[in-house]
Scaffold this motif. Structure first.
Motif, short mmCIF file in Angstrom:
data_model
loop_
_atom_site.label_atom_id
_atom_site.label_comp_id
_atom_site.label_asym_id
_atom_site.label_seq_id
_atom_site.Cartn_x
_atom_site.Cartn_y
_atom_site.Cartn_z
N SER A 115 0.83 -1.21 0.00
CA SER A 115 0.00 0.00 0.00
C SER A 115 0.86 1.26 0.00
CB SER A 115 -0.95 0.02 1.22
OG SER A 115 -1.78 -1.11 1.22
N VAL A 116 1.95 1.21 -0.75
CA VAL A 116 2.86 2.35 -0.79
C VAL A 116 2.20 3.51 -1.52
CG1 VAL A 116 5.09 3.17 -1.62
CG2 VAL A 116 4.88 0.85 -0.72
N LYS A 117 2.25 4.64 -0.90
CA LYS A 117 1.65 5.84 -1.51
C LYS A 117 2.69 6.52 -2.41
CE LYS A 117 -1.45 6.68 2.40
NZ LYS A 117 -1.09 5.44 3.10
N GLU A 118 2.20 7.32 -3.31
CA GLU A 118 3.09 7.96 -4.26
C GLU A 118 4.10 8.86 -3.57
OE1 GLU A 118 0.87 9.82 -7.35
OE2 GLU A 118 0.02 7.93 -8.08
N GLU A 119 3.68 9.49 -2.46
CA GLU A 119 4.62 10.37 -1.75
C GLU A 119 5.75 9.58 -1.09
OE1 GLU A 119 0.78 10.20 0.82
OE2 GLU A 119 1.35 10.26 -1.30
N ASP A 120 5.54 8.26 -0.91
CA ASP A 120 6.61 7.44 -0.35
C ASP A 120 7.70 7.14 -1.37
OD1 ASP A 120 5.37 7.19 2.15
OD2 ASP A 120 4.19 5.47 1.49
N SER A 121 7.43 7.38 -2.64
CA SER A 121 8.40 7.06 -3.68
C SER A 121 9.73 7.77 -3.45
CB SER A 121 7.85 7.44 -5.06
OG SER A 121 6.68 6.72 -5.36
N THR A 122 9.66 9.02 -3.06
CA THR A 122 10.89 9.78 -2.82
C THR A 122 11.71 9.14 -1.72
OG1 THR A 122 9.81 11.83 -3.49
CG2 THR A 122 11.82 12.04 -2.19
N ILE A 123 11.05 8.70 -0.65
CA ILE A 123 11.75 8.06 0.46
C ILE A 123 12.38 6.75 0.01
CG2 ILE A 123 11.46 7.07 2.76
CD1 ILE A 123 9.15 9.03 3.18
N ILE A 124 11.62 5.97 -0.74
CA ILE A 124 12.12 4.67 -1.20
C ILE A 124 13.37 4.85 -2.05
CG2 ILE A 124 11.61 2.70 -2.70
CD1 ILE A 124 8.67 3.01 -1.78
N LEU A 125 13.28 5.72 -3.04
CA LEU A 125 14.41 5.91 -3.94
C LEU A 125 15.60 6.57 -3.23
CD1 LEU A 125 12.61 6.99 -7.24
CD2 LEU A 125 13.34 4.72 -6.51
N SER A 126 15.31 7.50 -2.33
CA SER A 126 16.40 8.14 -1.58
C SER A 126 17.15 7.13 -0.75
CB SER A 126 15.84 9.24 -0.66
OG SER A 126 15.26 10.29 -1.41
N ASN A 127 16.45 6.24 -0.09
CA ASN A 127 17.11 5.25 0.75
C ASN A 127 17.88 4.22 -0.08
OD1 ASN A 127 16.42 6.38 3.18
ND2 ASN A 127 14.67 5.05 3.55
N LEU A 128 17.38 3.93 -1.29
CA LEU A 128 18.13 3.05 -2.18
C LEU A 128 19.45 3.70 -2.59
CD1 LEU A 128 15.37 1.53 -4.49
CD2 LEU A 128 16.78 0.33 -2.81
N LEU A 129 19.40 4.99 -2.88
CA LEU A 129 20.63 5.70 -3.23
C LEU A 129 21.60 5.76 -2.05
CD1 LEU A 129 19.08 8.57 -5.37
CD2 LEU A 129 20.55 6.73 -6.18
N ILE A 130 21.05 5.90 -0.84
CA ILE A 130 21.89 5.87 0.36
C ILE A 130 22.56 4.50 0.50
CG2 ILE A 130 21.83 5.86 2.89
CD1 ILE A 130 19.66 8.03 2.68
N GLU A 131 21.79 3.44 0.23
CA GLU A 131 22.37 2.09 0.28
C GLU A 131 23.52 1.96 -0.70
OE1 GLU A 131 23.07 -1.90 1.26
OE2 GLU A 131 21.99 -0.33 2.32
N CYS A 132 23.36 2.49 -1.90
CA CYS A 132 24.44 2.46 -2.89
C CYS A 132 25.67 3.21 -2.38
CB CYS A 132 23.97 3.08 -4.21
SG CYS A 132 22.74 2.10 -5.12
N GLU A 133 25.46 4.37 -1.78
CA GLU A 133 26.57 5.16 -1.25
C GLU A 133 27.26 4.45 -0.09
OE1 GLU A 133 24.68 8.83 -0.32
OE2 GLU A 133 24.40 9.40 -2.42
N ASN A 134 26.47 3.81 0.77
CA ASN A 134 27.06 3.04 1.88
C ASN A 134 27.96 1.93 1.36
OD1 ASN A 134 25.76 4.61 3.79
ND2 ASN A 134 24.07 3.17 4.09
N ARG A 135 27.52 1.28 0.29
CA ARG A 135 28.32 0.19 -0.27
C ARG A 135 29.62 0.72 -0.89
NH1 ARG A 135 24.73 -4.79 -2.40
NH2 ARG A 135 23.48 -5.05 -0.53
N ILE A 136 29.56 1.88 -1.52
CA ILE A 136 30.77 2.49 -2.07
C ILE A 136 31.76 2.79 -0.96
CG2 ILE A 136 31.67 4.56 -3.19
CD1 ILE A 136 29.09 4.62 -4.86
N GLU A 137 31.28 3.25 0.19
CA GLU A 137 32.16 3.51 1.34
C GLU A 137 32.82 2.22 1.81
OE1 GLU A 137 33.19 6.35 2.81
OE2 GLU A 137 32.23 7.27 1.05
N GLN A 138 32.06 1.11 1.80
CA GLN A 138 32.64 -0.17 2.19
C GLN A 138 33.70 -0.61 1.19
OE1 GLN A 138 28.40 -1.88 3.18
NE2 GLN A 138 29.89 -3.21 4.18
#
Length: 400
Positions: free
Chosen positions: A187-210
Motif C-alpha cells: 500500500s505504498v503511496k506515491e509520496e513514499d516514492s521519494t523516500i524509497i528511492l532516496s534510501n536506495l541511493l543511500i544504500e548504494c553510497e554506503n556500499r561504495i564507502e565499504q
C-alpha cells in the motif's frame, strides 16, 4: 488416427495445428504404420506426451522440417512448467562473484535464467510487463523462491515494494516466510516514492564507502561488489559477504510521477550495477514517462499485453516481435518474450508455476538455509516510511 487425436485435440489450449493437417494426411498411411510399432495404448497424459515426442521425432524424417515445429509447440504449450523442470531441488550456486542467475522457466528444451550482473553484459535490471492474469505475479513468486533456493542470504536478499496492495503478493509472503526477504512494503503511496528511492541511493553510497574501506585495507582498488567479495575470500578476512540486493517494485508506474523521481530511478538503474543493487520493475502499462529509464534496462519479460499498454514499440529493439506476439504469447499461458539484450533477441519462455506448493518450497528453502533467521519488516498503512539519512534501506517508523 491416434496421431491426430494427440496433435489436434481441441481441448489442449493453444494447440490447434489444423494448418498442417493436409500435409500430414498425405503421409498418414506411412505415419500409422510407424505408429503401430510402438505397441502400447495412450492411457495417461504423461504417456500421451512421451508417445507424442517419440512419434514426432520419427515423423520428422517422413514429412519434413515444418512438422518438427509440432514437437516444440507441444512442449512449449504444456499446461504447467513445474519447479522440478527448472531443477529447483538441484539448484546450487557455483562461485560467481559478478553475476546472479535465477532459473525461472523453460525455453524448450533449456532452462531459462533471469540474470543480474555487476560487470559485463548481464542485465543491470529487469522489466516485467503484461495485462492482469498473464503471469507477472507468478513470475515474481518464482524469482523469489528459485533465487532463495539457489543462493544463501549472504549472497542474495530481496525487498518487495507494492504500490497497489497486491493481495496475491500479501498472501504469498504470509505463507512463505524465508530468510532472504528483508522488507515488504505494501500500500505504498506515491509520496513514499521519494523516500524509497532516496534510501536506495543511500544504500548504494554506503556500499561504495565499504569498497573504499576494503580498498584501503588491501591496498588495491575495489570497484564493485564482485571485487569486494572476492577480496574477502582471497585474503581470508573475517568479514561477511555483501549480498546482491534485488528490489522488486510492482505497479512501478507510480515511481514516475515526476521528473525528479524519474531521474532518481534512472540513477539507481545506471549506478546500482557495481554496488549489486538491482531493480525488477513490474507493470501493466508502458507510459511515455517511463521510456528514458526503460532504455537503460536490458532485461525484458513481456507477457500478453492489453489495449491500455502505450508505447509498446519501445519494448523491443527488434520490432518483429511486436507482430508475432499475439501468436507466440497466448493469453493465460504463463508464457512471455524474454530478452537479456533490450529485445534484440527474444526467447519464448514458459514460467515455472508453484502450483499451490509455495509453503512446501519455502520449507525446503528454510531447511537449506536453517542457520539464517527469518527476520523481515512488513510496512504498510500502519507503519509508514520515514526518511533517515543515517540508516540503510528501508527505514521504518513503527509509531507507538
Amino acid at each position: 488416427y491416434s496421431f491426430c487425436c494427440i496433435f489436434f485435440n481441441e481441448d489442449i489450449p493453444y494447440l490447434n495445428f489444423f494448418t498442417l493437417k493436409n500435409k500430414i494426411n498425405q503421409s498418414l498411411k506411412k505415419a500409422n504404420a510407424l505408429f503401430k510399432q510402438f505397441d502400447y495404448p495412450i492411457i495417461s497424459e504423461d504417456e500421451e506426451y512421451k508417445l507424442c515426442l517419440e512419434f514426432g521425432k520419427r515423423l520428422y524424417n517422413l514429412i519434413g522440417d515444418s512438422e518438427a515445429a509440432i514437437i516444440n509447440a507441444y512442449e512449449k504449450n504444456k499446461n504447467i512448467i513445474s519447479f522440478d523442470q527448472i531443477h529447483f531441488y538441484e539448484n546450487h550456486a557455483t562461485c560467481d562473484y559478478d553475476r546472479i542467475t535465477i532459473p525461472i522457466g523453460v525455453n524448450y528444451p533449456t532452462v531459462w535464467e533471469m540474470e543480474f550482473g555487476s560487470v559485463g553484459n548481464s542485465p543491470i535490471a529487469n522489466f516485467i510487463v503484461g495485462e492482469p492474469g498473464t503471469g507477472k505475479s507468478q513470475l515474481i513468486n518464482t524469482i523469489i523462491l528459485s533465487g532463495a533456493k539457489k543462493y544463501s542470504p549472504d549472497e542474495l536478499i530481496f525487498h518487495l515494494i507494492d504500490f497497489k496492495n497486491n493481495s496475491d503478493l500479501n498472501a504469498f509472503m504470509t505463507t512463505t516466510k524465508i530468510p532472504h526477504v528483508k522488507a515488504i512494503l505494501t500500500s505504498v503511496k506515491e509520496e513514499d516514492s521519494t523516500i524509497i528511492l532516496s534510501n536506495l541511493l543511500i544504500e548504494c553510497e554506503n556500499r561504495i564507502e565499504q569498497f573504499k574501506e576494503l580498498s584501503d585495507q588491501l591496498q588495491k582498488p575495489i570497484r564493485n561488489i564482485g571485487e569486494y567479495n572476492r577480496g574477502i575470500d582471497e585474503n581470508h578476512l573475517n568479514l561477511p559477504h555483501m549480498p546482491k540486493l534485488i528490489i522488486i517494485i510492482d505497479e512501478c508506474q507510480h515511481l514516475f510521477v515526476s521528473d525528479a523521481l524519474s531521474e532518481m530511478c534512472e540513477r539507481i538503474v545506471r549506478e546500482g550495477r557495481s554496488q549489486g543493487v538491482h531493480l525488477i520493475l513490474s507493470t501493466q502499462v508502458v507510459e511515455r514517462k517511463m521510456l528514458k529509464t526503460l532504455r537503460l534496462i536490458s532485461g525484458i519479460y513481456c507477457f500478453a499485453l492489453g489495449s491500455g499498454v502505450n508505447d509498446t514499440s519501445e519494448l523491443f529493439e527488434n520490432k518483429k516481435y511486436l507482430s508475432t506476439m499475439s501468436t507466440d504469447i497466448p493469453k493465460g499461458s504463463y508464457m512471455c518474450y524474454a530478452s537479456n539484450n533490450h529485445g534484440k533477441d527474444c526467447a519464448t519462455v514458459k514460467i515455472a508455476y508453484a502450483d499451490k506448493k509455495e509453503v512446501q518450497y519455502a520449507s525446503e528453502i528454510c531447511t537449506e538455509w536453517h542457520q539464517y533467521p527469518i527476520d523481515f519488516a512488513k510496512i504498510g498503512d500502519q507503519s509508514p516510511l520515514q526518511y533517515s539519512p543515517n540508516d540503510s534501506f528501508p527505514t521504518i517508523n513503527y509509531g507507538d
